[in-house]
Motif scaffolding. Structure first.
Motif, PDB file in Angstrom:
ATOM      1  N   MET A   1      -5.680 -20.867   7.406  1.00 28.17           N
ATOM      2  CA  MET A   1      -5.574 -21.053   5.952  1.00 28.17           C
ATOM      3  C   MET A   1      -4.886 -19.850   5.322  1.00 28.17           C
ATOM      4  O   MET A   1      -5.194 -18.704   5.655  1.00 28.17           O
ATOM      5  CB  MET A   1      -6.970 -21.211   5.329  1.00 28.17           C
ATOM      6  N   ASN A   2      -3.930 -20.115   4.444  1.00 23.34           N
ATOM      7  CA  ASN A   2      -3.256 -19.041   3.727  1.00 23.34           C
ATOM      8  C   ASN A   2      -4.030 -18.724   2.455  1.00 23.34           C
ATOM      9  O   ASN A   2      -4.078 -19.531   1.522  1.00 23.34           O
ATOM     10  CB  ASN A   2      -1.822 -19.458   3.374  1.00 23.34           C
ATOM     11  N   LEU A   3      -4.641 -17.545   2.421  1.00 25.01           N
ATOM     12  CA  LEU A   3      -5.406 -17.148   1.246  1.00 25.01           C
ATOM     13  C   LEU A   3      -4.459 -16.653   0.158  1.00 25.01           C
ATOM     14  O   LEU A   3      -3.506 -15.915   0.424  1.00 25.01           O
ATOM     15  CB  LEU A   3      -6.402 -16.051   1.610  1.00 25.01           C
ATOM     16  N   LEU A   4      -4.730 -17.075  -1.048  1.00 20.71           N
ATOM     17  CA  LEU A   4      -3.910 -16.660  -2.179  1.00 20.71           C
ATOM     18  C   LEU A   4      -4.228 -15.222  -2.563  1.00 20.71           C
ATOM     19  O   LEU A   4      -5.290 -14.684  -2.195  1.00 20.71           O
ATOM     20  CB  LEU A   4      -4.178 -17.604  -3.361  1.00 20.71           C
ATOM     21  N   PRO A   5      -3.335 -14.543  -3.316  1.00 20.21           N
ATOM     22  CA  PRO A   5      -3.581 -13.135  -3.696  1.00 20.21           C
ATOM     23  C   PRO A   5      -4.925 -12.947  -4.399  1.00 20.21           C
ATOM     24  O   PRO A   5      -5.318 -13.743  -5.254  1.00 20.21           O
ATOM     25  CB  PRO A   5      -2.410 -12.838  -4.645  1.00 20.21           C
ATOM     26  N   GLY A   6      -5.618 -11.879  -4.004  1.00 20.66           N
ATOM     27  CA  GLY A   6      -6.907 -11.541  -4.609  1.00 20.66           C
ATOM     28  C   GLY A   6      -8.080 -12.309  -4.053  1.00 20.66           C
ATOM     29  O   GLY A   6      -9.198 -12.182  -4.561  1.00 20.66           O
ATOM     30  N   VAL A   7      -7.860 -13.111  -2.982  1.00 16.62           N
ATOM     31  CA  VAL A   7      -8.912 -13.986  -2.459  1.00 16.62           C
ATOM     32  C   VAL A   7      -9.294 -13.565  -1.040  1.00 16.62           C
ATOM     33  O   VAL A   7      -8.436 -13.219  -0.220  1.00 16.62           O
ATOM     34  CB  VAL A   7      -8.451 -15.461  -2.453  1.00 16.62           C
ATOM     35  N   PHE A   8     -10.590 -13.618  -0.759  1.00 12.85           N
ATOM     36  CA  PHE A   8     -11.121 -13.319   0.565  1.00 12.85           C
ATOM     37  C   PHE A   8     -12.101 -14.417   0.942  1.00 12.85           C
ATOM     38  O   PHE A   8     -12.891 -14.870   0.113  1.00 12.85           O
ATOM     39  CB  PHE A   8     -11.824 -11.959   0.579  1.00 12.85           C
ATOM     40  N   VAL A   9     -12.052 -14.848   2.185  1.00  7.52           N
ATOM     41  CA  VAL A   9     -12.941 -15.897   2.635  1.00  7.52           C
ATOM     42  C   VAL A   9     -14.256 -15.288   3.115  1.00  7.52           C
ATOM     43  O   VAL A   9     -14.281 -14.174   3.642  1.00  7.52           O
ATOM     44  CB  VAL A   9     -12.285 -16.742   3.753  1.00  7.52           C
ATOM     45  N   ALA A  10     -15.357 -16.027   2.895  1.00  7.15           N
ATOM     46  CA  ALA A  10     -16.670 -15.544   3.309  1.00  7.15           C
ATOM     47  C   ALA A  10     -17.504 -16.733   3.775  1.00  7.15           C
ATOM     48  O   ALA A  10     -17.158 -17.895   3.548  1.00  7.15           O
ATOM     49  CB  ALA A  10     -17.363 -14.819   2.153  1.00  7.15           C
ATOM     50  N   LYS A  11     -18.611 -16.422   4.468  1.00  6.94           N
ATOM     51  CA  LYS A  11     -19.476 -17.460   5.005  1.00  6.94           C
ATOM     52  C   LYS A  11     -20.897 -17.315   4.438  1.00  6.94           C
ATOM     53  O   LYS A  11     -21.417 -16.211   4.318  1.00  6.94           O
ATOM     54  CB  LYS A  11     -19.542 -17.356   6.532  1.00  6.94           C
ATOM     55  N   LYS A  12     -21.499 -18.462   4.118  1.00  6.85           N
ATOM     56  CA  LYS A  12     -22.889 -18.478   3.714  1.00  6.85           C
ATOM     57  C   LYS A  12     -23.774 -18.476   4.957  1.00  6.85           C
ATOM     58  O   LYS A  12     -23.286 -18.621   6.088  1.00  6.85           O
ATOM     59  CB  LYS A  12     -23.186 -19.711   2.865  1.00  6.85           C
ATOM     60  N   LYS A  13     -25.073 -18.338   4.768  1.00  6.56           N
ATOM     61  CA  LYS A  13     -26.000 -18.316   5.903  1.00  6.56           C
ATOM     62  C   LYS A  13     -25.967 -19.625   6.685  1.00  6.56           C
ATOM     63  O   LYS A  13     -26.219 -19.649   7.893  1.00  6.56           O
ATOM     64  CB  LYS A  13     -27.413 -18.027   5.403  1.00  6.56           C
ATOM     65  N   ASP A  14     -25.680 -20.736   5.980  1.00 10.15           N
ATOM     66  CA  ASP A  14     -25.645 -22.031   6.661  1.00 10.15           C
ATOM     67  C   ASP A  14     -24.308 -22.304   7.353  1.00 10.15           C
ATOM     68  O   ASP A  14     -24.086 -23.375   7.919  1.00 10.15           O
ATOM     69  CB  ASP A  14     -25.970 -23.161   5.686  1.00 10.15           C
ATOM     70  N   GLY A  15     -23.384 -21.310   7.289  1.00 12.66           N
ATOM     71  CA  GLY A  15     -22.099 -21.445   7.964  1.00 12.66           C
ATOM     72  C   GLY A  15     -20.985 -22.002   7.110  1.00 12.66           C
ATOM     73  O   GLY A  15     -19.816 -22.027   7.535  1.00 12.66           O
ATOM     74  N   SER A  16     -21.300 -22.463   5.908  1.00 17.18           N
ATOM     75  CA  SER A  16     -20.267 -23.023   5.034  1.00 17.18           C
ATOM     76  C   SER A  16     -19.411 -21.910   4.435  1.00 17.18           C
ATOM     77  O   SER A  16     -19.842 -20.761   4.317  1.00 17.18           O
ATOM     78  CB  SER A  16     -20.909 -23.858   3.921  1.00 17.18           C
ATOM     79  N   THR A  17     -18.213 -22.286   4.048  1.00 18.81           N
ATOM     80  CA  THR A  17     -17.227 -21.320   3.557  1.00 18.81           C
ATOM     81  C   THR A  17     -17.234 -21.254   2.029  1.00 18.81           C
ATOM     82  O   THR A  17     -17.395 -22.263   1.349  1.00 18.81           O
ATOM     83  CB  THR A  17     -15.823 -21.713   4.035  1.00 18.81           C
ATOM     84  N   TYR A  18     -17.065 -20.045   1.509  1.00 18.49           N
ATOM     85  CA  TYR A  18     -16.787 -19.877   0.089  1.00 18.49           C
ATOM     86  C   TYR A  18     -15.750 -18.766  -0.062  1.00 18.49           C
ATOM     87  O   TYR A  18     -15.367 -18.124   0.931  1.00 18.49           O
ATOM     88  CB  TYR A  18     -18.069 -19.583  -0.712  1.00 18.49           C
ATOM     89  N   TYR A  19     -15.296 -18.544  -1.289  1.00 16.90           N
ATOM     90  CA  TYR A  19     -14.186 -17.617  -1.501  1.00 16.90           C
ATOM     91  C   TYR A  19     -14.561 -16.558  -2.538  1.00 16.90           C
ATOM     92  O   TYR A  19     -15.096 -16.876  -3.594  1.00 16.90           O
ATOM     93  CB  TYR A  19     -12.937 -18.389  -1.965  1.00 16.90           C
ATOM     94  N   ARG A  20     -14.285 -15.330  -2.168  1.00 18.62           N
ATOM     95  CA  ARG A  20     -14.558 -14.219  -3.069  1.00 18.62           C
ATOM     96  C   ARG A  20     -13.251 -13.701  -3.658  1.00 18.62           C
ATOM     97  O   ARG A  20     -12.231 -13.653  -2.968  1.00 18.62           O
ATOM     98  CB  ARG A  20     -15.285 -13.081  -2.345  1.00 18.62           C
ATOM     99  N   SER A  21     -13.339 -13.318  -4.922  1.00 21.44           N
ATOM    100  CA  SER A  21     -12.159 -12.802  -5.605  1.00 21.44           C
ATOM    101  C   SER A  21     -12.415 -11.355  -6.000  1.00 21.44           C
ATOM    102  O   SER A  21     -13.520 -11.006  -6.431  1.00 21.44           O
ATOM    103  CB  SER A  21     -11.865 -13.633  -6.856  1.00 21.44           C
ATOM    104  N   SER A  22     -11.414 -10.515  -5.850  1.00 17.40           N
ATOM    105  CA  SER A  22     -11.545  -9.113  -6.245  1.00 17.40           C
ATOM    106  C   SER A  22     -10.183  -8.560  -6.633  1.00 17.40           C
ATOM    107  O   SER A  22      -9.141  -9.153  -6.325  1.00 17.40           O
ATOM    108  CB  SER A  22     -12.150  -8.277  -5.118  1.00 17.40           C
TER     109      SER A  22
END
Length: 266
Positions: A1-22
């Motif tokens: 997956m190509n992450l857009l600028p300012g975005v980082f991928v992360a995982k929840k405890k259940d293994g699902s994906t979410y996205y962090r912005s900074s």
């Protein structure tokens, strides 16, 4: 997956994906938030960058209809841009005081002396009371002014300019500082009434000075305790007078006959 600028991928405890912005601004790495999609996180990054680089954007411009950024984060970014100081809490610094945004409608004012404290302590509201969490305990912000938890607005303390959101020290006035003591107006002047609660409120006496009423309350507690009354009454610690003056007032102050002759029911 190509992450857009300012975005980082992360995982929840259940293994699902979410996205962090900074974003990094003036060498400060700032977390913006967590999002369910890559696009949302990127859009939040764009909004944050716009706020940080466009001085024509104000706190009042916050739009609740598209809240990719929380109001708190919006305020944090505007303050950092304008004042070059980063806080995690929703604070905006003015020239001689600062604003703390409890929510979009409630804005509190504080003296700059409190800036360090509230930059590290988040203010919360519950049941009409404002408090912070300090060492695992809920502490009323009024305690910083020497105001007791049971104090009542306009009876025990007041705001000089009538604004209950203005917590600058010069605006918070304590009326009744001591347990069992109330200030009342009598014949054009103020007197102090000492009361104690037994099976109802008992008047201990009326006094010209606040310290006299506070000592009278303490004396009434001692009288009742000597009669075997085991209720755990709080007593007053009076810093305005020394031990000699305290003893003098204690010996001279008059206590109501009802208190002196009160007999507890066992």
């Amino acid at each position: 997956m190509n992450l857009l600028p300012g975005v980082f991928v992360a995982k929840k405890k259940d293994g699902s994906t979410y996205y962090r912005s900074s974003i990094t601004f003036r060498n400060k790495h700032i977390s913006i938030g967590s999002y369910s999609t890559n696009e949302q996180a990127h859009q939040a990054y764009i909004e944050a960058n716009t706020i940080l680089t466009d001085s024509s954007i104000y706190i009042e411009d916050y739009d609740t209809s598209t809240p990719l950024l929380t109001l708190s984060k919006w305020i944090v970014l505007v303050n950092f841009r304008d004042n070059n100081i980063y806080f995690k809490n929703p604070i905006y610094i003015k020239e001689k005081y600062f604003l703390y945004y409890l929510d979009g409608k409630t804005i509190l004012k504080f003296d700059v002396d409190d800036l360090f404290y509230y930059s590290n302590h988040k203010i919360q509201k519950r049941g009409g009371h404002l408090f912070v969490s300090d060492y695992g305990m809920q502490v009323s912000i009024l305690s910083r002014y020497g105001i007791k938890n049971y104090a009542v607005l306009e009876r025990d303390y007041q705001f000089a300019n009538g604004d209950p959101t203005d917590f600058r020290y010069g605006n918070v006035q304590i009326i009744n500082r001591y347990h069992g003591v109330n200030r009342i107006q009598h014949k054009g002047t103020f007197i102090y009434v000492a009361k104690i609660h037994l099976n109802g409120d008992y008047i201990i006496g009326k006094y010209k000075k606040e310290e006299e009423a506070a000592v009278a309350y303490n004396k009434a507690v001692h009288i009742l305790q000597s009669k075997g009354f085991d209720k755990n009454f709080p007593t007053n610690y009076i810093t305005e007078i020394d031990e000699i003056e305290y003893a003098k007032i204690y010996n001279m102050v008059k206590i109501s006959k009802k208190i002196r002759e009160y007999l507890p029911i066992f």
